[in-house]
Design a protein around this motif. Structure first.
Motif, PDB file in Angstrom:
ATOM      1  N   GLN A 199      34.660  22.808  25.440  1.00 31.30           N
ATOM      2  CA  GLN A 199      35.421  23.766  26.230  1.00 31.30           C
ATOM      3  C   GLN A 199      35.366  23.365  27.702  1.00 31.30           C
ATOM      4  O   GLN A 199      34.303  23.030  28.223  1.00 31.30           O
ATOM      5  CB  GLN A 199      34.834  25.172  26.067  1.00 31.30           C
ATOM      6  CG  GLN A 199      35.574  26.252  26.828  1.00 31.30           C
ATOM      7  CD  GLN A 199      36.917  26.576  26.197  1.00 31.30           C
ATOM      8  OE1 GLN A 199      36.996  26.934  25.034  1.00 31.30           O
ATOM      9  NE2 GLN A 199      37.985  26.428  26.976  1.00 31.30           N
ATOM     10  N   LEU A 200      36.500  23.364  28.361  1.00 32.00           N
ATOM     11  CA  LEU A 200      36.553  23.112  29.798  1.00 32.00           C
ATOM     12  C   LEU A 200      36.703  24.444  30.523  1.00 32.00           C
ATOM     13  O   LEU A 200      37.496  25.294  30.110  1.00 32.00           O
ATOM     14  CB  LEU A 200      37.701  22.168  30.150  1.00 32.00           C
ATOM     15  CG  LEU A 200      37.643  20.786  29.478  1.00 32.00           C
ATOM     16  CD1 LEU A 200      38.829  19.939  29.904  1.00 32.00           C
ATOM     17  CD2 LEU A 200      36.342  20.073  29.795  1.00 32.00           C
ATOM     18  N   PHE A 201      35.954  24.622  31.596  1.00 29.23           N
ATOM     19  CA  PHE A 201      35.901  25.906  32.284  1.00 29.23           C
ATOM     20  C   PHE A 201      36.574  25.820  33.650  1.00 29.23           C
ATOM     21  O   PHE A 201      36.293  24.905  34.436  1.00 29.23           O
ATOM     22  CB  PHE A 201      34.447  26.361  32.432  1.00 29.23           C
ATOM     23  CG  PHE A 201      33.740  26.516  31.109  1.00 29.23           C
ATOM     24  CD1 PHE A 201      33.858  27.680  30.371  1.00 29.23           C
ATOM     25  CD2 PHE A 201      32.973  25.472  30.586  1.00 29.23           C
ATOM     26  CE1 PHE A 201      33.220  27.828  29.144  1.00 29.23           C
ATOM     27  CE2 PHE A 201      32.334  25.604  29.361  1.00 29.23           C
ATOM     28  CZ  PHE A 201      32.464  26.793  28.641  1.00 29.23           C
ATOM     29  N   ASP A 202      37.454  26.785  33.915  1.00 24.22           N
ATOM     30  CA  ASP A 202      38.208  26.780  35.176  1.00 24.22           C
ATOM     31  C   ASP A 202      37.299  26.844  36.392  1.00 24.22           C
ATOM     32  O   ASP A 202      37.596  26.264  37.436  1.00 24.22           O
ATOM     33  CB  ASP A 202      39.191  27.963  35.206  1.00 24.22           C
ATOM     34  CG  ASP A 202      40.307  27.806  34.179  1.00 24.22           C
ATOM     35  OD1 ASP A 202      40.563  26.651  33.772  1.00 24.22           O
ATOM     36  OD2 ASP A 202      40.907  28.820  33.783  1.00 24.22           O
ATOM     37  N   ASP A 203      36.164  27.560  36.261  1.00 25.35           N
ATOM     38  CA  ASP A 203      35.252  27.669  37.405  1.00 25.35           C
ATOM     39  C   ASP A 203      34.255  26.524  37.475  1.00 25.35           C
ATOM     40  O   ASP A 203      33.413  26.469  38.373  1.00 25.35           O
ATOM     41  CB  ASP A 203      34.514  29.008  37.377  1.00 25.35           C
ATOM     42  CG  ASP A 203      33.651  29.186  36.127  1.00 25.35           C
ATOM     43  OD1 ASP A 203      33.641  28.267  35.271  1.00 25.35           O
ATOM     44  OD2 ASP A 203      32.993  30.234  35.999  1.00 25.35           O
ATOM     45  N   GLY A 204      34.330  25.578  36.499  1.00 23.48           N
ATOM     46  CA  GLY A 204      33.463  24.411  36.525  1.00 23.48           C
ATOM     47  C   GLY A 204      32.016  24.685  36.193  1.00 23.48           C
ATOM     48  O   GLY A 204      31.144  23.852  36.467  1.00 23.48           O
ATOM     49  N   VAL A 205      31.726  25.846  35.568  1.00 22.28           N
ATOM     50  CA  VAL A 205      30.355  26.215  35.199  1.00 22.28           C
ATOM     51  C   VAL A 205      30.279  26.311  33.673  1.00 22.28           C
ATOM     52  O   VAL A 205      31.035  27.060  33.060  1.00 22.28           O
ATOM     53  CB  VAL A 205      29.931  27.554  35.835  1.00 22.28           C
ATOM     54  CG1 VAL A 205      28.520  27.930  35.403  1.00 22.28           C
ATOM     55  CG2 VAL A 205      30.026  27.476  37.354  1.00 22.28           C
ATOM     56  N   TYR A 206      29.358  25.543  33.074  1.00 15.23           N
ATOM     57  CA  TYR A 206      29.249  25.502  31.621  1.00 15.23           C
ATOM     58  C   TYR A 206      28.643  26.786  31.076  1.00 15.23           C
ATOM     59  O   TYR A 206      27.659  27.305  31.614  1.00 15.23           O
ATOM     60  CB  TYR A 206      28.375  24.316  31.193  1.00 15.23           C
ATOM     61  CG  TYR A 206      28.311  24.132  29.696  1.00 15.23           C
ATOM     62  CD1 TYR A 206      29.338  23.492  29.012  1.00 15.23           C
ATOM     63  CD2 TYR A 206      27.233  24.617  28.967  1.00 15.23           C
ATOM     64  CE1 TYR A 206      29.290  23.335  27.638  1.00 15.23           C
ATOM     65  CE2 TYR A 206      27.171  24.467  27.596  1.00 15.23           C
ATOM     66  CZ  TYR A 206      28.208  23.821  26.932  1.00 15.23           C
ATOM     67  OH  TYR A 206      28.155  23.684  25.574  1.00 15.23           O
ATOM     68  N   LYS A 207      29.262  27.308  29.989  1.00 16.44           N
ATOM     69  CA  LYS A 207      28.779  28.514  29.316  1.00 16.44           C
ATOM     70  C   LYS A 207      28.665  28.204  27.835  1.00 16.44           C
ATOM     71  O   LYS A 207      29.670  28.078  27.131  1.00 16.44           O
ATOM     72  CB  LYS A 207      29.723  29.689  29.565  1.00 16.44           C
ATOM     73  CG  LYS A 207      29.960  29.965  31.063  1.00 16.44           C
ATOM     74  CD  LYS A 207      31.112  30.917  31.275  1.00 16.44           C
ATOM     75  CE  LYS A 207      31.477  31.000  32.747  1.00 16.44           C
ATOM     76  NZ  LYS A 207      32.078  29.727  33.253  1.00 16.44           N
ATOM     77  N   SER A 208      27.434  28.093  27.371  1.00 17.58           N
ATOM     78  CA  SER A 208      27.171  27.650  26.008  1.00 17.58           C
ATOM     79  C   SER A 208      27.838  28.531  24.960  1.00 17.58           C
ATOM     80  O   SER A 208      28.425  28.041  23.995  1.00 17.58           O
ATOM     81  CB  SER A 208      25.655  27.613  25.762  1.00 17.58           C
ATOM     82  OG  SER A 208      25.371  27.162  24.476  1.00 17.58           O
ATOM     83  N   ALA A 209      27.781  29.846  25.143  1.00 18.87           N
ATOM     84  CA  ALA A 209      28.323  30.777  24.146  1.00 18.87           C
ATOM     85  C   ALA A 209      29.822  30.572  23.940  1.00 18.87           C
ATOM     86  O   ALA A 209      30.335  30.714  22.825  1.00 18.87           O
ATOM     87  CB  ALA A 209      28.038  32.212  24.567  1.00 18.87           C
ATOM     88  N   MET A 210      30.526  30.210  25.013  1.00 21.62           N
ATOM     89  CA  MET A 210      31.972  30.024  24.924  1.00 21.62           C
ATOM     90  C   MET A 210      32.345  28.661  24.360  1.00 21.62           C
ATOM     91  O   MET A 210      33.506  28.422  24.008  1.00 21.62           O
ATOM     92  CB  MET A 210      32.613  30.221  26.304  1.00 21.62           C
ATOM     93  CG  MET A 210      32.506  31.633  26.838  1.00 21.62           C
ATOM     94  SD  MET A 210      33.249  31.811  28.477  1.00 21.62           S
ATOM     95  CE  MET A 210      34.969  31.419  28.125  1.00 21.62           C
ATOM     96  N   ASP A 211      31.363  27.747  24.280  1.00 18.77           N
ATOM     97  CA  ASP A 211      31.631  26.399  23.781  1.00 18.77           C
ATOM     98  C   ASP A 211      31.407  26.284  22.278  1.00 18.77           C
ATOM     99  O   ASP A 211      31.629  25.227  21.696  1.00 18.77           O
ATOM    100  CB  ASP A 211      30.750  25.386  24.527  1.00 18.77           C
ATOM    101  CG  ASP A 211      31.284  23.957  24.413  1.00 18.77           C
ATOM    102  OD1 ASP A 211      32.472  23.797  24.104  1.00 18.77           O
ATOM    103  OD2 ASP A 211      30.511  23.015  24.643  1.00 18.77           O
ATOM    104  N   ILE A 212      30.964  27.364  21.647  1.00 22.71           N
ATOM    105  CA  ILE A 212      30.755  27.331  20.191  1.00 22.71           C
ATOM    106  C   ILE A 212      32.095  27.213  19.476  1.00 22.71           C
ATOM    107  O   ILE A 212      32.251  26.436  18.535  1.00 22.71           O
ATOM    108  CB  ILE A 212      29.989  28.590  19.723  1.00 22.71           C
ATOM    109  CG1 ILE A 212      28.575  28.581  20.318  1.00 22.71           C
ATOM    110  CG2 ILE A 212      29.920  28.637  18.190  1.00 22.71           C
ATOM    111  CD1 ILE A 212      27.781  29.839  20.024  1.00 22.71           C
ATOM    112  N   SER A 213      33.078  28.002  19.922  1.00 25.66           N
ATOM    113  CA  SER A 213      34.424  27.950  19.347  1.00 25.66           C
ATOM    114  C   SER A 213      35.427  27.739  20.477  1.00 25.66           C
ATOM    115  O   SER A 213      36.090  28.682  20.922  1.00 25.66           O
ATOM    116  CB  SER A 213      34.740  29.244  18.588  1.00 25.66           C
ATOM    117  OG  SER A 213      33.813  29.465  17.552  1.00 25.66           O
ATOM    118  N   PRO A 214      35.523  26.509  21.002  1.00 25.26           N
ATOM    119  CA  PRO A 214      36.385  26.259  22.156  1.00 25.26           C
ATOM    120  C   PRO A 214      37.857  26.503  21.849  1.00 25.26           C
ATOM    121  O   PRO A 214      38.318  26.294  20.727  1.00 25.26           O
ATOM    122  CB  PRO A 214      36.124  24.786  22.486  1.00 25.26           C
ATOM    123  CG  PRO A 214      35.594  24.194  21.227  1.00 25.26           C
ATOM    124  CD  PRO A 214      34.863  25.284  20.528  1.00 25.26           C
ATOM    125  N   ALA A 215      38.582  26.959  22.862  1.00 27.31           N
ATOM    126  CA  ALA A 215      40.011  27.218  22.713  1.00 27.31           C
ATOM    127  C   ALA A 215      40.683  27.000  24.057  1.00 27.31           C
ATOM    128  O   ALA A 215      40.052  27.083  25.116  1.00 27.31           O
ATOM    129  CB  ALA A 215      40.240  28.649  22.225  1.00 27.31           C
TER     130      ALA A 215
END
Length: 455
Positions: free
Chosen positions: A391-407
């Motif tokens: 998952q790529l994040f607009d704010d440039g901060v990695y969030k593990s929970a959101m990377d489980i099912s990237p969209a």
């Protein structure tokens, strides 16, 4: 780093070249540089021109890895003729999940191609012995990537590694008759692992480095593609495993006394006016992450309070680390294991999570938690790895929970890691971790980002 210094020299060279050609062109280049410097920072700009990271063996390394059998004696099994050719075929490297493209007449001369020849198989990333003339053909086309084995497509078919006749061992005084299938000949053939320039700091100790933290195992994993016997043994024992996403950064271990890279440990030399630890310069960027999280102090407080001495192991990811494939605007530490130095064992996932909450740390994205390994075949794990996305994040901060099912905004992931998750297996002598990498994984280009101010 040396690679970054090269980039700085190229930027300066480009400026003077433009100035020499045309003063207006030089002034334009200066204002363009000033603009980029203002918005993304000088280091961000230097990281942005990533194409300057050409392969240079003056800045790369060759290392031995305990779990990597780079050269082994294997058998080949005919699979099919390569389309559009009559002289090449695809062969399975028996006992692995690898397939190679070879000359049919050389390895499968019989009419029905039923031969199962014994060969020496070299995995990708192998650096072959420069003194052996049998390998000279590898450096005839280019001298930049000298004798480094890479996956290569031939007529649209991916060949994973290199096979050569058993006779090459005679150069090292080994009798072919003594070779057996499955034998590891990595050291015998003086084969080492290629380390690209961006990973050199993980191995290179630098000034102020010590040996890796005493009593803490290094983070090593078996390779599923070449460790089929290990995988089958685990399935037969019906172990439970935790399957997580493999993040792409730099290995990092933190204890109450040290911060460690893959091979080296760095101890604080003093504290600053805010009470934060100052490390040798060679510890960068791990020291910056530690200062941000203040992990050493937290682990010391935890030890004083409970008497438990633990080591937290994970991946340092983000800006300036391994080409920043996660495209972050900061540097972060994502945990995958905790080692209890008192009990001399790893903690299970269930035991790890409460500690991560206490230390305000994130764990790598867990795709399957405490499931029987018999639920998966090796082929299913390969498919899972091939389908992995970041998952790529607009704010440039990695969030593990959101990377489980990237969209949405995503990029190709490196693969997965399968770790035994049973308490009686957590002793380092029994603990097993297996990595499954995407076969065609490549780094994405890093996006420009301004470095956070030191706090």
């Amino acid at each position: 780093t040396t690679a970054r210094n090269q980039k700085v020299l190229v930027v300066c060279g480009a400026f003077f070249f433009c100035l020499k050609q045309n003063r207006f062109l030089g002034v334009g280049f200066f204002f363009l540089f000033f603009f980029l410097h203002y918005f993304i920072g000088f280091i961000g700009f230097i990281d942005f021109i990533d194409f300057i990271d050409f392969i240079d063996f003056n800045n790369t390394m060759e290392v031995q890895e305990k779990f990597r059998e780079l050269a082994t004696v294997r058998k080949l099994k005919f699979e099919r003729i390569v389309p559009e050719t009559s002289f090449l075929c695809v062969a399975e490297v028996v006992g692995t999940l690898y397939k190679v493209v070879v000359k049919t007449s050389e390895y499968f001369p019989s009419e029905d191609h039923s031969d199962e020849p014994m060969v020496i198989y070299f995995e990708s990333d192998s650096v072959l012995d420069s003194s052996n003339p049998a390998f000279d053909f590898l450096s005839q086309k280019t001298k930049l990537i000298h004798r480094v084995i890479r996956p290569k497509k031939m007529y649209g078919v991916l060949s994973e590694g290199l096979v050569m006749p058993l006779s090459i061992v005679e150069y090292y005084g080994v009798d072919v008759a003594n070779l057996v299938v499955g034998q590891n000949v990595t050291e015998t053939l003086r084969v080492t692992k290629y380390v690209p320039v961006e990973e050199v700091p993980s191995y290179n100790p630098g000034t102020g480095a010590y040996s890796f933290s005493e009593g803490v195992p290094k983070t090593e994993s078996f390779n599923l593609y070449s460790s089929q016997n290990t995988f089958q043994q685990l399935q037969e024992q019906k172990v439970f495993v935790c399957i997580s996403k493999k993040l792409d950064g730099q290995s990092m271990t933190v204890t109450k006394d040290e911060v460690c890279s893959r091979e080296n440990a760095y101890r604080p030399v003093q504290t600053d006016s805010n009470g934060r630890f100052i490390f040798p310069k060679a510890a960068f960027p791990l020291n910056e992450i530690e200062n941000k999280l203040q992990l050493l102090q937290k682990l010391r407080d935890y030890y004083t309070e409970t008497g438990n001495d633990i080591a937290i192991q994970g991946e340092a990811i983000g800006l300036g680390i391994n080409k920043n494939p996660h495209q972050l605007r900061t540097r972060q530490f994502i945990v995958y294991l905790i080692f209890d130095r008192n009990q001399k064992r790893y903690l299970t996932t269930k035991e790890t999570l409460p500690l991560l909450e206490r230390f305000q740390l994130e764990m790598v994205p867990i795709l399957y938690d405490h499931v029987p390994l018999t639920q998966f075949s090796a082929e299913q794990l390969v498919t899972l790895a091939e389908d992995t996305m970041y998952q790529l994040f607009d704010d440039g901060v990695y969030k593990s929970a959101m990377d489980i099912s990237p969209a949405g905004n995503v990029t190709n992931g490196e693969g997965i890691v399968v770790r035994v998750d049973e308490e009686h297996f957590m002793n380092p002598l029994k603990f097993i971790s297996i990595k499954v990498k995407r076969k065609t994984y490549k780094h994405t280009k890093a996006i420009p980002a301004k470095l956070p101010s030191a706090t």
